[in-house]
Design a protein around this motif. Structure first.
Motif, PDB file in Angstrom:
ATOM      1  N   UNK A 212      -3.950 -32.967 -27.185  1.00  0.00           N
ATOM      2  CA  UNK A 212      -5.361 -32.808 -26.838  1.00  0.00           C
ATOM      3  C   UNK A 212      -5.537 -31.629 -25.891  1.00  0.00           C
ATOM      4  N   UNK A 213      -6.669 -30.953 -26.042  1.00  0.00           N
ATOM      5  CA  UNK A 213      -6.877 -29.744 -25.252  1.00  0.00           C
ATOM      6  C   UNK A 213      -6.886 -30.053 -23.752  1.00  0.00           C
ATOM      7  N   UNK A 214      -7.347 -31.232 -23.384  1.00  0.00           N
ATOM      8  CA  UNK A 214      -7.362 -31.584 -21.952  1.00  0.00           C
ATOM      9  C   UNK A 214      -5.931 -31.642 -21.409  1.00  0.00           C
ATOM     10  N   UNK A 215      -4.988 -32.113 -22.218  1.00  0.00           N
ATOM     11  CA  UNK A 215      -3.586 -32.152 -21.773  1.00  0.00           C
ATOM     12  C   UNK A 215      -2.983 -30.747 -21.719  1.00  0.00           C
ATOM     13  N   UNK A 216      -3.308 -29.925 -22.714  1.00  0.00           N
ATOM     14  CA  UNK A 216      -2.761 -28.561 -22.701  1.00  0.00           C
ATOM     15  C   UNK A 216      -3.280 -27.798 -21.472  1.00  0.00           C
ATOM     16  N   UNK A 217      -4.535 -28.032 -21.129  1.00  0.00           N
ATOM     17  CA  UNK A 217      -5.112 -27.378 -19.943  1.00  0.00           C
ATOM     18  C   UNK A 217      -4.448 -27.886 -18.667  1.00  0.00           C
ATOM     19  N   UNK A 218      -4.278 -29.184 -18.588  1.00  0.00           N
ATOM     20  CA  UNK A 218      -3.671 -29.753 -17.381  1.00  0.00           C
ATOM     21  C   UNK A 218      -2.250 -29.200 -17.175  1.00  0.00           C
ATOM     22  N   UNK A 219      -1.513 -29.044 -18.283  1.00  0.00           N
ATOM     23  CA  UNK A 219      -0.143 -28.530 -18.159  1.00  0.00           C
ATOM     24  C   UNK A 219      -0.149 -27.063 -17.710  1.00  0.00           C
ATOM     25  N   UNK A 220      -1.147 -26.297 -18.149  1.00  0.00           N
ATOM     26  CA  UNK A 220      -1.249 -24.903 -17.679  1.00  0.00           C
ATOM     27  C   UNK A 220      -1.513 -24.903 -16.180  1.00  0.00           C
TER      28      UNK A 220
ATOM     29  N   UNK B 289      -0.683 -27.090 -14.040  1.00  0.00           N
ATOM     30  CA  UNK B 289       0.548 -27.501 -13.338  1.00  0.00           C
ATOM     31  C   UNK B 289       1.592 -26.385 -13.341  1.00  0.00           C
ATOM     32  N   UNK B 290       1.554 -25.553 -14.370  1.00  0.00           N
ATOM     33  CA  UNK B 290       2.613 -24.547 -14.542  1.00  0.00           C
ATOM     34  C   UNK B 290       2.343 -23.245 -13.791  1.00  0.00           C
ATOM     35  N   UNK B 291       1.069 -22.918 -13.576  1.00  0.00           N
ATOM     36  CA  UNK B 291       0.764 -21.594 -13.014  1.00  0.00           C
ATOM     37  C   UNK B 291       1.243 -21.479 -11.577  1.00  0.00           C
ATOM     38  N   UNK B 292       1.852 -20.341 -11.228  1.00  0.00           N
ATOM     39  CA  UNK B 292       2.311 -20.144  -9.851  1.00  0.00           C
ATOM     40  C   UNK B 292       1.119 -20.105  -8.897  1.00  0.00           C
ATOM     41  N   UNK B 293       1.399 -20.372  -7.637  1.00  0.00           N
ATOM     42  CA  UNK B 293       0.322 -20.301  -6.642  1.00  0.00           C
ATOM     43  C   UNK B 293       0.112 -18.849  -6.260  1.00  0.00           C
TER      44      UNK B 293
END
Ligand code: ATP
Ligand code: MG
Length: 222
Positions: A51-59, A61-65
Motif C-alpha cells: 500500500x502506498x501509505x506503507x511505501x511512504x512510511x518506509x521512505x 523512516x529511511x531518509x537521513x536527517x
C-alpha cells in the motif's frame, strides 16, 4: 537552485536507492533531492505492490536527517498512472520555478525512456542523471555503460547528442544534457528484497534498520 527528482515505486526503498541519491546529491551539488513514490507505475504490474501509505512510511523512516532530502507525495495525490512529465511540470511551474532540475534514475529506467510520455519535452525540461546498476557480471561496467547509453541515445532518442568524455555527459545543440554518473554499482533491488522475504530470508543488510523493523511489524511482502 538545483534540485534532484528521484521517482520510483520504492516497494520498498532500499540501500541502493539511498546510495544513488547520496552520490547524486554530492556530485551535482543539489540544494534539494525529492524522493517521489508513484501511486501506480505505468510500466509495471501491481503484484506484490505494498500500500502506498506503507511505501511512504518506509521512505520517511529511511531518509537521513538532512533537510536537503524531501519526500514528495505529488504522484500519490494526483491519482491515475504516474507520468514523469506531469511531475516535472508540477515542480517546474509550481514548486521551484526556475530551478535546474536533475532527474535521477538507474540505467534500467533510462533505457526505457523512449517509451515514456512526452519524452522529447521531458529531455528539454530536466537533465537525466543516470546511475549504474549492477548487471551481475564481472565486467568493466562503466565502459559498457557509456557505449550502451551512447548507442541507445543515438538510436532511440536523437542523433544530435554529442559525448563529452571529461564530464561523462551527452549534450545536444539545444544545450540539453544527459549525464552518466559512473560509480560502482550496488547490487540491490526491491524485487530481490521481496523475493528474499517470501523465501523467509533476512534482508537486514539491504534496507535501513528502521525499514527492516517496519516490514517485519506490518508483515509486508509475505
Ligand atoms: P523493482 O525491483 O521492484 O523494480 P527497484 O529496486 O528497481 O525495484 P524502483 O523503485 O523500481 O526500485 O527504482 C526506482 C529508481 O531507482 C529507478 O530509476 C531505478 O533504476 C533506481 N534504482 C533502484 N535500485 C538501484 C540501485 N541499486 N542502484 C542504482 N539505482 C537504483
Ligand atoms: Mg525497478
Amino acid at each position: 537552485m538545483r534540485a534532484g527528482l528521484f521517482g520510483g515505486t520504492f516497494n520498498p526503498i532500499h540501500k541502493g536507492h539511498l546510495m544513488a541519491a547520496q552520490r547524486v546529491l554530492h556530485q551535482f551539488n543539489l540544494d534539494h533531492l525529492y524522493i517521489i513514490p508513484c501511486r501506480k507505475p505505468p510500466h509495471k504490474s501491481s503484484a506484490y505492490l505494498a500500500p502506498v501509505s506503507d511505501r511512504i512510511r518506509m521512505i520517511q523512516l529511511a531518509l537521513p536527517e538532512d533537510a536537503r532530502y524531501r519526500l514528495s507525495e505529488v504522484e500519490v495525490q494526483r491519482g491515475g498512472p504516474s507520468y514523469t512529465i506531469d511531475t516535472v511540470e508540477h515542480f517546474r511551474t509550481g514548486i521551484i520555478p526556475g530551478a535546474d532540475l536533475f532527474l535521477i534514475m538507474g540505467m534500467d529506467a533510462f533505457l526505457e525512456i523512449h517509451t515514456w510520455k512526452s519524452q522529447r519535452r521531458l529531455l528539454e525540461s530536466v537533465q537525466p542523471v543516470v546511475v549504474t546498476r549492477h548487471h551481475g557480471a564481472d565486467r568493466e561496467e562503466t565502459r559498457d555503460d557509456v557505449s550502451r547509453m551512447g548507442s541507445y541515445i543515438h538510436s532511440r532518442l536523437s542523433a544530435d547528442y554529442g559525448f563529452n568524455a571529461e564530464r561523462t555527459c551527452w549534450r545536444n545543440d539545444g544545450g540539453n544534457c544527459i549525464h552518466l554518473l559512473p560509480t560502482p554499482p550496488v547490487a540491490i533491488s526491491s524485487s530481490q528484497i521481496r523475493q528474499r522475504i517470501r523465501a523467509g530470508k533476512a534482508i537486514a543488510d539491504l534496507v535501513p534498520q528502521a525499514v527492516n523493523a517496519y516490514i517485519e511489524k506490518k508483515e509486508l511482502y509475505q
